[in-house]
Enzyme design. Structure first.
Site, PDB file in Angstrom:
ATOM      1  N   LYS A  80       0.990  -1.159  -0.229  1.00 37.06           N
ATOM      2  CA  LYS A  80      -0.072  -0.194  -0.148  1.00 37.06           C
ATOM      3  C   LYS A  80       0.767   1.311   0.131  1.00 37.06           C
ATOM      4  O   LYS A  80       0.740   2.161  -0.752  1.00 37.06           O
ATOM      5  CB  LYS A  80      -1.044   0.165   1.225  1.00 37.06           C
ATOM      6  CG  LYS A  80      -1.674  -1.112   1.426  1.00 37.06           C
ATOM      7  CD  LYS A  80      -2.740  -0.972   2.541  1.00 37.06           C
ATOM      8  CE  LYS A  80      -1.990  -1.011   3.890  1.00 37.06           C
ATOM      9  NZ  LYS A  80      -1.145  -2.245   4.223  1.00 37.06           N
ATOM     10  N   ARG A 101      -9.518   1.535   8.544  1.00 39.98           N
ATOM     11  CA  ARG A 101      -8.959   0.235   8.790  1.00 39.98           C
ATOM     12  C   ARG A 101     -10.076  -0.769   9.535  1.00 39.98           C
ATOM     13  O   ARG A 101     -10.115  -1.856   9.770  1.00 39.98           O
ATOM     14  CB  ARG A 101      -7.824   0.226   9.884  1.00 39.98           C
ATOM     15  CG  ARG A 101      -6.612  -0.427   9.151  1.00 39.98           C
ATOM     16  CD  ARG A 101      -5.319  -0.251  10.392  1.00 39.98           C
ATOM     17  NE  ARG A 101      -4.337  -1.043   9.866  1.00 39.98           N
ATOM     18  CZ  ARG A 101      -3.563  -0.575   9.151  1.00 39.98           C
ATOM     19  NH1 ARG A 101      -3.433   0.762   8.781  1.00 39.98           N
ATOM     20  NH2 ARG A 101      -2.230  -1.054   9.003  1.00 39.98           N
TER      21      ARG A 101
END
Ligand code: AP5
Ligand code: MG
Length: 214
Positions: free
Chosen positions: A13, A88
């Site tokens: 990421k 998240r």
């Protein structure tokens, strides 16, 4: 353009977010980097976050959400941003959707960098990070010119405290339990795009450009 990077720990990421930020001239906002900078500077937030991070657990939502939403108010975010490591959890994603819709905005793309668990531990063991500028390297896949020194700023490279194999395993478990449900969340919103993160870094990036446009 407002982009979210999704993917397991070590999926790439951060690597891809940095390239996106450069190509599209938008800031790269990494909550992990923000916490690590706070730990390095010995702030209260850093002290709180460190206990969770070292254990491979998530920092509580209430320590994360306002921090990111405040960051959007800065000038460099007016043309968008690439979020790396946030949201998240479902509550974080809901808080983000709500904060953006209050100002009539929304996320354009959620890009899932897909890498199976088997590949992850190996990647993490070889990762080296610069505490100075946040650049990330890999001893095999993306080595520095001078061993142990950052190519960009010359500072020493470190092994992240949470890259020990046993911590990586708990991070993976936490990912599957708390973060993977976001894939369904953003699929339902119609903005999820998936790329094969096991390819070479530049091929992963090419797939992302194909999604975002030149
Ligand atoms: P964070 O820093 O976000 O860590 P993470 O999600 O676990 O992800 P990583 O940074 O480890 O991996 P990455 O996907 O960025 O991979 P990278 O590009 O470096 O978060 C750390 C901690 O902070 C969390 O555990 C949590 O405690 C806390 N936290 C942060 N945000 C939070 C939030 N919103 N809520 C609650 N808690 C939060 O690549 C990995 C390695 O592989 C590198 O060495 C790289 O060079 C190499 N690599 C990359 N791509 C490739 C490729 N295609 N082929 C070969 N090697 C590659
Ligand atoms: Mg990262």
């Amino acid at each position: 353009m407002k982009i979210i990077m999704l993917g397991a720990p070590g999926a790439g990421k951060g690597t891809q977010a940095k390239m996106i930020a450069e190509k599209y001239s938008i800031p790269h906002i990494s909550t992990g980097d923000i916490f690590r900078a706070n730990i390095k500077n010995g702030t209260e937030l850093g002290k709180k976050a460190k206990t969770y991070m070292d254990a491979g657990q998530l920092v509580p939502d209430e320590l994360v959400v306002d921090l990111v939403i405040d960051r959007f108010k800065e000038d460099d975010c007016k043309n968008g941003y690439v979020l790396d490591g946030f949201p998240r959890t479902i509550p974080q994603a809901e808080a983000l959707t709500k904060a953006l819709s209050a100002i009539d905005e929304k996320i354009d793309y959620a890009i899932d960098v897909d890498v199976p668990d088997e590949n992850i531990v190996n990647r993490m063991a070889g990762r080296r990070a610069c505490v100075g500028c946040g650049a990330t390297y890999h001893i095999k896949y993306s080595p520095t010119k001078v061993e142990g020194k950052c190519d960009k700023c010359g500072e020493d490279l470190i092994i992240r405290d949470d890259d020990k194999p046993e911590t990586v395993l708990s991070r993976l478990e936490v990912y599957h339990k708390q973060t993977q449900p976001l894939i369904d969340y953003y699929t339902e919103q119609g903005i999820l795009k998936s790329v094969d993160g096991t390819q070479d870094m530049k091929d992963v990036f090419q797939d992302i450009i194909n999604i975002l446009g030149e």
